[in-house]
Design a protein around this motif. Sequence first.
Motif, short mmCIF file in Angstrom:
data_model
loop_
_atom_site.label_atom_id
_atom_site.label_comp_id
_atom_site.label_asym_id
_atom_site.label_seq_id
_atom_site.Cartn_x
_atom_site.Cartn_y
_atom_site.Cartn_z
N GLU A 69 5.97 88.04 38.27
CA GLU A 69 5.94 88.98 37.86
C GLU A 69 4.30 89.60 37.97
OE1 GLU A 69 4.75 89.01 32.79
OE2 GLU A 69 6.47 87.76 33.59
N GLN A 70 3.12 89.09 38.74
CA GLN A 70 2.42 89.42 38.29
C GLN A 70 1.88 90.67 39.90
OE1 GLN A 70 -0.81 89.74 35.85
NE2 GLN A 70 0.90 88.52 35.68
N VAL A 71 2.64 89.70 40.74
CA VAL A 71 3.03 90.85 41.64
C VAL A 71 3.80 91.94 41.79
CG1 VAL A 71 4.44 91.21 44.11
CG2 VAL A 71 2.99 89.51 43.39
N SER A 72 4.57 91.98 40.69
CA SER A 72 5.65 93.47 40.61
C SER A 72 5.07 94.04 40.40
CB SER A 72 6.44 92.85 40.34
OG SER A 72 6.78 94.15 39.73
N GLN A 73 4.15 93.99 39.08
CA GLN A 73 3.38 94.50 37.89
C GLN A 73 2.07 94.70 38.02
OE1 GLN A 73 3.12 93.19 33.89
NE2 GLN A 73 5.13 92.97 33.83
N ARG A 74 1.06 94.31 39.12
CA ARG A 74 0.35 95.02 39.33
C ARG A 74 -0.45 95.45 40.67
NH1 ARG A 74 -3.26 89.79 37.65
NH2 ARG A 74 -4.74 91.29 37.12
N GLY A 75 1.15 95.52 41.78
CA GLY A 75 1.46 96.30 42.91
C GLY A 75 0.74 95.36 43.59
N TYR A 76 0.40 94.49 44.28
CA TYR A 76 0.15 93.38 45.40
C TYR A 76 2.32 93.64 46.46
CZ TYR A 76 -3.57 91.63 42.52
OH TYR A 76 -4.09 91.68 42.08
N GLY A 77 1.76 93.17 47.15
CA GLY A 77 2.18 93.48 48.33
C GLY A 77 3.82 92.21 48.66
N THR A 78 2.44 90.79 48.65
CA THR A 78 3.34 89.42 48.11
C THR A 78 2.52 88.91 48.00
OG1 THR A 78 1.58 89.20 49.96
CG2 THR A 78 3.99 89.92 51.21
N SER A 79 2.74 87.93 47.52
CA SER A 79 3.38 86.73 46.01
C SER A 79 1.33 85.71 47.42
CB SER A 79 3.86 85.64 46.01
OG SER A 79 3.78 85.05 47.73
N GLU A 106 -0.90 88.26 49.18
CA GLU A 106 -1.68 88.78 48.18
C GLU A 106 -2.65 88.83 47.10
OE1 GLU A 106 -0.79 93.16 48.29
OE2 GLU A 106 -0.07 92.77 50.74
N TYR A 107 -1.80 87.97 45.83
CA TYR A 107 -2.10 88.35 45.09
C TYR A 107 -2.89 86.48 44.91
CZ TYR A 107 -1.93 86.14 39.62
OH TYR A 107 -1.92 85.68 38.64
N VAL A 108 -2.25 85.90 45.69
CA VAL A 108 -3.58 84.26 45.51
C VAL A 108 -4.78 84.48 46.19
CG1 VAL A 108 -3.33 82.05 46.43
CG2 VAL A 108 -0.63 82.80 45.21
N ARG A 109 -4.28 84.95 48.03
CA ARG A 109 -5.98 85.13 48.11
C ARG A 109 -6.50 86.68 47.40
NH1 ARG A 109 -2.87 86.93 52.40
NH2 ARG A 109 -2.05 88.55 52.38
N GLU A 110 -6.08 87.09 45.94
CA GLU A 110 -6.78 88.17 45.64
C GLU A 110 -7.99 87.11 44.42
OE1 GLU A 110 -9.25 91.02 43.69
OE2 GLU A 110 -8.28 91.02 45.38
N LEU A 111 -6.56 86.22 43.95
CA LEU A 111 -7.49 84.97 42.90
C LEU A 111 -8.20 84.55 43.58
CD1 LEU A 111 -4.12 83.84 41.73
CD2 LEU A 111 -5.82 85.28 40.78
N ILE A 112 -7.80 83.86 44.74
CA ILE A 112 -9.10 82.72 45.14
C ILE A 112 -10.64 83.86 45.60
CG2 ILE A 112 -10.02 81.98 47.33
CD1 ILE A 112 -6.84 80.77 47.72
N ARG A 113 -10.53 85.48 45.69
CA ARG A 113 -11.75 85.69 46.28
C ARG A 113 -12.96 86.21 44.36
NH1 ARG A 113 -8.32 89.28 49.13
NH2 ARG A 113 -8.13 88.85 51.08
N ARG A 114 -11.99 86.75 43.36
CA ARG A 114 -12.10 85.80 42.39
C ARG A 114 -13.07 84.95 41.62
NH1 ARG A 114 -8.63 89.62 38.76
NH2 ARG A 114 -8.30 91.74 39.93
N ASP A 115 -12.83 83.98 42.09
CA ASP A 115 -13.15 82.58 42.01
C ASP A 115 -14.23 82.23 43.15
OD1 ASP A 115 -13.09 80.32 40.14
OD2 ASP A 115 -12.11 79.01 42.15
#
Length: 83
Positions: free
Chosen positions: A18-28, A30-39
């Motif tokens: 759902e986050q990938v779809s709603q937030r414009g990430y190309g793949t899951s 990309e979403y996980v990498r962004e979470l790791i960078r934020r952490d």
Amino acid sequence: MSTMNISLPDTLKSFVDEQVSQRGYGTSSEYVRELIRRDQDRLHLRGLLLAGASTAPAAPADGAYFEGLRDRVRKVAKAGAQG
């Protein structure tokens, strides 16, 4: 780039999708990498805050202090515009 496989319960997998779809990430990924960078950023900031908290107090940040910062920024901006 290395590969890492993770297992998620269906509820978390649905959330990620759902986050990938709603937030414009190309793949899951990309979403996980962004979470790791934020952490990483959060942990870095926490370290800086803890280091600052363990130092001796500095002079108070009063109006004169902030006006001095503004003057420095104005000088740098003026120098950059001139040259």
